[in-house]
Design an enzyme around this catalytic site. Structure first.
Site, PDB file in Angstrom:
ATOM      1  CD  GLU A 149      -2.991   0.909   2.314  1.00 23.14           C
ATOM      2  OE1 GLU A 149      -4.199   1.117   2.080  1.00 23.14           O
ATOM      3  OE2 GLU A 149      -2.557   0.602   3.442  1.00 23.14           O
TER       4      GLU A 149
ATOM      5  N   GLY B  39       2.022  -0.257  11.169  1.00 25.83           N
ATOM      6  CA  GLY B  39       1.544  -1.065  12.283  1.00 25.83           C
ATOM      7  C   GLY B  39       1.096  -2.423  11.781  1.00 25.83           C
ATOM      8  CB  ALA B  40      -1.209  -4.309  11.040  1.00 30.45           C
ATOM      9  CG  MET B  41      -1.211  -4.123   4.200  1.00 30.45           C
ATOM     10  SD  MET B  41      -1.872  -2.448   4.012  1.00 30.45           S
ATOM     11  CE  MET B  41      -3.037  -2.720   2.681  1.00 30.45           C
ATOM     12  CD  GLU B  42      -5.969  -2.627   4.695  1.00 34.68           C
ATOM     13  OE1 GLU B  42      -6.354  -1.768   3.883  1.00 34.68           O
ATOM     14  OE2 GLU B  42      -5.083  -2.396   5.541  1.00 34.68           O
TER      15      GLU B  42
ATOM     16  CG  HIS C 236      -7.328  -0.593  12.187  1.00 38.46           C
ATOM     17  ND1 HIS C 236      -7.566   0.744  12.332  1.00 38.46           N
ATOM     18  CD2 HIS C 236      -6.834  -0.736  10.916  1.00 38.46           C
ATOM     19  CE1 HIS C 236      -7.256   1.383  11.212  1.00 38.46           C
ATOM     20  NE2 HIS C 236      -6.800   0.505  10.335  1.00 38.46           N
ATOM     21  CD  GLU C 237      -4.578  -3.595   9.888  1.00 42.89           C
ATOM     22  OE1 GLU C 237      -4.864  -3.674   8.677  1.00 42.89           O
ATOM     23  OE2 GLU C 237      -4.180  -2.549  10.425  1.00 42.89           O
TER      24      GLU C 237
ATOM     25  CG  HIS D  75      -8.842  -2.364   6.909  1.00 44.81           C
ATOM     26  ND1 HIS D  75      -9.389  -1.251   6.308  1.00 44.81           N
ATOM     27  CD2 HIS D  75      -7.780  -1.906   7.635  1.00 44.81           C
ATOM     28  CE1 HIS D  75      -8.691  -0.173   6.649  1.00 44.81           C
ATOM     29  NE2 HIS D  75      -7.715  -0.542   7.468  1.00 44.81           N
TER      30      HIS D  75
ATOM     31  CD  GLU E  54      -6.546   2.659   6.578  1.00 50.37           C
ATOM     32  OE1 GLU E  54      -6.705   2.334   7.764  1.00 50.37           O
ATOM     33  OE2 GLU E  54      -5.923   1.948   5.777  1.00 50.37           O
TER      34      GLU E  54
END
Length: 859
Positions: free
Chosen positions: A134, A272-275, A306-307, A310, A329
């Site tokens: 991303e 932090g992270a990716m979905e 959060h992820e 998504h 987001e």
């Protein structure tokens, strides 16, 4: 490379022309191991794309960033790579109605966390790979049409070194050395994923009976490097994962659509992270090597949720272009907090949201680069910078306000209709608003204009008039806006009245009213006749997004009795408001530090306490008058040590105060104590000095010249891991030496030899508040090199350098003038680069105003 920065107009034209039917991607990653790293490594990537063109005979392009292309064919016709590939784009001429493009390329492994990142574990020499894309880095791994609205199913196959395991979005099988993965649902390029290496892997499963009586089973997996396996608490990760899946199934009425659910904790991660659907990636720092507080576990749980949000908001339904990045987001941030509070053990999550996430939003919304939640994203460089406090935290705060505006049931029903109506498709703002308008009956266009299509944050201040008997004659709320963003918005707020009660003088709420604030002045009629308050808290319960201000009486009460507020959310809101007053130069920084010294020791919420420590340190570094820094720093260190000794042995508060004491320690006695705690000659009852705390203590010892290169080398030998190496590099760059600073500058600015993680650590070590004089020569150099750095490095490294090396510690009008001169003379520089400099310049100007306020406060 020419054409690398895809524009919105180009993406619109391509989406109008093309529709993608399928991708087949074959990667050979066996080159990741063996040999030496003397030369950049590459891997083979073969991509087949089947797509349609609305205009036969038209011309378009595919995206690929690669060192070389071996072979190209379009509809069976061989193309000359030298003629049609320029390093970032593949020219496609004379398209047919139905097309097949085959690209055989040599793609480069990354050391910057973009594309296919390759990491060598210093502990055991093992190699680990993962992808991060991303907004537009999948083109570094395979040829594609790199924009979110050209979705398609993907089939991946991967050849990997013997003994490795490979994961992707779909379920994988190994046969004859080849990993093949099940075809995905239609998804965007930026959320495809490959993770490969000798990872430690733990499995579980989630089961649920759906409303139609069918059984849903989701295989769960969690993975990390072998070197972290002994620290990996996968059971807790799975617990939060299952709680989240229950919550989202209960509320979204749309079964999880992507089959399995793997979660990979990977090294040197930029985010932090990716979905990525079915293969979520996280930074491995969420695996805790030492003692941490519950705030760290809460943060990890929030990111997991959060992820997961998504999977619906972003993966199932995706924005057309990055203008509507908020459609995923903001919703993930809000739903992550909501599910955290309602589905997990972290029931105080809204306190963290009010005190931490909103602080990020308030800062971003007062920068000159602030933008509406729905932003104007011209190109990919704009998109990269808009993963910011507006898109995440302000958007989530606005959604919290929206839930109060529409009602929770109507909001969730609108989301359910949105998923079903647009599943596997792409949307714009209007698509969501129409669904919410249907379910709530509210005028969403008016709400959107006020909250989503304007920038800036409003301030709400109470005004109290009392009668002769000490009762409220009238209480009103005054709303103000900045000159640069004069929009006044409708707010649904709660106004709380507080007074001291009981033998202990607890400050408690005795009256509350909800009101719609609209315009510059709103009377809260319900509170007329109430007893006189000692504290009026506008936006009690944190329903809206605003900066809270206080009348003089309330401010006096907080100065004397802030620690007596019994409700933790109300107390957190007051702390946040006081910090905003400090940043706005309406309260002297020394007054804020004094409040922290007097009342932070009574703070029950560990996350709030950690935030207060960060704010106090920022106040000392940036907002305290220069001539008072030594005195205020000494007071902070004395206060921190006092609270450290008073904290319960082995408690989270003790650990938090220990870390803060290390962060502000500077005197010979302070440093001697840190050294004694490291060497075991000093002891604080109950404080376990584990490896992570050892590095926390070594940081200030290195910065003050107590821990030299030999000490740091010995510590690395003790902790010869990837984490240990990052800590050592940061400490080495922290040492108070002109030669050290010159070396750190050179290795980051003049070389690209460091990985993203080690470059970040070096930059962090370079910028020390106690090293202003040592860093002074680099202020002018900064403005000389940043354009070249931006042109030569990847966006991520460019951002790290431009942000991290800005001469913020050279806090003088001269530095401000230098920044203004650069901005004035570089109007044609990359807009994203100008934005970064403009933001840093604004922070510097704010610091100077804060220092002037502190000077003006007198002795």
């Amino acid at each position: 490379m020419p054409g690398e920065n895809l524009s919105r107009d180009e993406a619109r034209q391509r989406a109008a022309l093309l529709s993608v039917e399928a991708y087949e991607v074959s990667l050979d990653l066996r080159s990741a191991v063996g040999g030496t790293d003397a030369e950049p490594r590459t891997f083979r990537s073969v991509t087949t794309i089947r797509f349609r063109s609305a205009e036969p005979g038209a011309t378009s392009f595919a995206d690929l960033i690669a060192p070389s292309v071996t072979a190209l064919s379009l509809n069976g016709r061989d193309l000359d790579p030298g003629a049609v590939f320029d390093g970032s784009r593949i020219l496609l001429e004379d398209l047919a109605e139905d097309n097949e493009l085959v690209v055989d390329a040599q793609c480069a492994y990354s050391r910057t966390g973009e594309g296919m990142h390759r990491f060598v574990d210093p502990e055991d020499g093992e190699v680990y790979l993962y992808t991060q894309y991303e907004p537009a880095d999948s083109r570094r791994v395979f040829a594609n049409f790199e924009q979110p609205d050209l979705k398609a199913p993907f089939r991946f196959e991967v050849r990997a070194p013997e003994g490795w395991v490979v994961w992707s979005n779909g379920v994988g099988e190994l046969s004859d050395g080849l990993w093949t993965f099940a075809e995905t649902k239609p998804i965007s390029t930026y959320i495809t994923a490959v993770v490969a290496g000798p990872y430690h892997y733990v499995t579980d499963s989630y089961e649920r009976v759906l409303d139609d009586g069918s059984r849903l089973e989701i295989p769960l997996g969690a993975l990390c490097r072998k070197g972290l396996a002994r620290h990996f608490d996968a059971d807790d990760v799975f617990l939060v994962t299952k709680q989240g899946l229950d919550f989202f199934h209960d509320h979204f009425d749309y079964p999880y659509p992507f089959g399995k659910y793997d979660q990979a904790f990977v090294p040197e991660y930029n985010l932090g992270a990716m979905e990525n659907p079915g293969c979520v990636t996280f930074r491995e720092e969420f695996i805790f090597r030492g003692n941490v507080t519950q705030a760290s576990y809460e943060r990890r749980a929030n990111v997991i949720l959060h992820e997961m949000a998504h999977m619906w908001f972003g993966d199932l339904v995706t924005m057309v272009w990055w203008d509507d990045l908020w459609l995923k987001e903001s919703f993930a941030d809000f739903m992550g907090a909501l599910s955290l509070v309602e589905a997990t053990r972290f029931t105080n999550g809204w306190i963290t949201f009010a005190n931490n996430r909103k602080a990020w939003a308030y800062r971003a919304d007062q920068l000159p680069s602030t933008h509406p939640v729905t932003a104007d994203i011209r190109d990919l460089e704009d998109a990269k910078l808009n993963f910011d406090g507006i898109t995440y935290a302000k958007g989530a705060s606005v959604l919290k306000q929206l839930v109060a505006y529409t009602g929770r049931d109507a909001f969730l029903e609108g989301a359910r209709r949105y998923f079903k109506r647009h599943a596997y498709g792409n949307t714009r703002l209007g698509d969501l608003l129409s669904a919410l308008e249907e379910t709530s009956g509210r005028d969403m266009a008016t709400w959107s204009r006020s909250w989503l299509q304007t920038a800036g944050v409003n301030s709400l201040t109470p005004q109290v008039i009392l009668d002769a008997e000490g009762r409220v004659t009238e209480l009103s709320v005054l709303q103000e806006a900045a000159e640069s963003h004069p929009e006044l918005r409708p707010h649904r707020v709660a106004v709380g009245l507080y007074r001291r009660e009981g033998a202990d003088g607890s400050l408690v709420r005795y009256a509350r009213a909800e009101v719609d604030v609209d315009g510059p002045r709103t009377v809260v009629g319900e509170l007329a006749g109430a007893d006189a308050p000692e504290l009026v808290l506008v936006n009690d319960d944190d329903l809206t997004y605003c900066k809270i201000r206080f009348d003089e009486g309330s401010l006096d009460t907080l100065r004397a009795h802030l620690g007596d507020i019994t409700d933790p959310l109300a107390r957190a809101l007051c702390w946040s408001a006081l910090w905003n007053l400090t940043r706005d130069a309406l309260m002297p920084a020394r007054d804020f530090v004094d409040l922290v010294l007097r009342f932070a020791g009574r703070e029950s919420d560990i996350g709030v306490l950690q935030t207060l420590h960060a704010w106090a340190n920022s106040a000392l570094t940036f907002y305290v008058a220069p001539e008072r820094r030594d005195t205020v720093g000494r007071l902070l260190a004395e206060g921190a040590l006092r609270e450290l000794r008073l904290a319960g042995p082995g408690s989270q508060h003790q650990l938090t105060w220990a870390r803060f004491f290390a962060a502000v320690a500077s005197s010979e006695a302070d440093l001697q104590l840190l050294r004694g705690l490291l060497e075991g000659t000093a002891k604080i009852d109950g404080l376990e000095v584990d490896q992570e705390l050892r590095w926390a203590f070594l940081g200030p010892l290195a910065a003050h010249g107590v821990a030299d290169e030999g000490v740091l080398a010995a510590e690395l030998a003790r902790d010869d891991t990837a984490s240990g190496k990052r800590h050592q590099v940061r400490c080495l760059a922290s040492r108070p030496s002109a030669a050290v600073k010159a070396q750190a500058w050179a290795v980051v600015v003049e070389s690209d030899s460091l990985s993203n993680a080690l470059a970040e650590a070096t930059i962090s070590g370079f910028a020390q508040g106690s090293h202003r004089e040592l860093a002074a020569p680099y202020a002018s150099k900064y403005f000389e090199v940043i354009e070249r750095v931006w042109e030569e490095r990847s966006i991520q490294i460019g951002m790290d350098v431009v942000r991290g090396l800005f001469p913020a510690l050279q806090d003088s009008p001269g530095t401000l003038a230098a920044a203004d001169a650069w901005l004035a003379s570089r109007r044609e520089a990359a807009p994203a680069l100008r934005r970064l400099v403009l933001e840093a310049r604004d922070d510097l100007a704010r610091a100077l105003r804060g220092q002037a306020c502190d000077v003006g406060a007198g002795v």
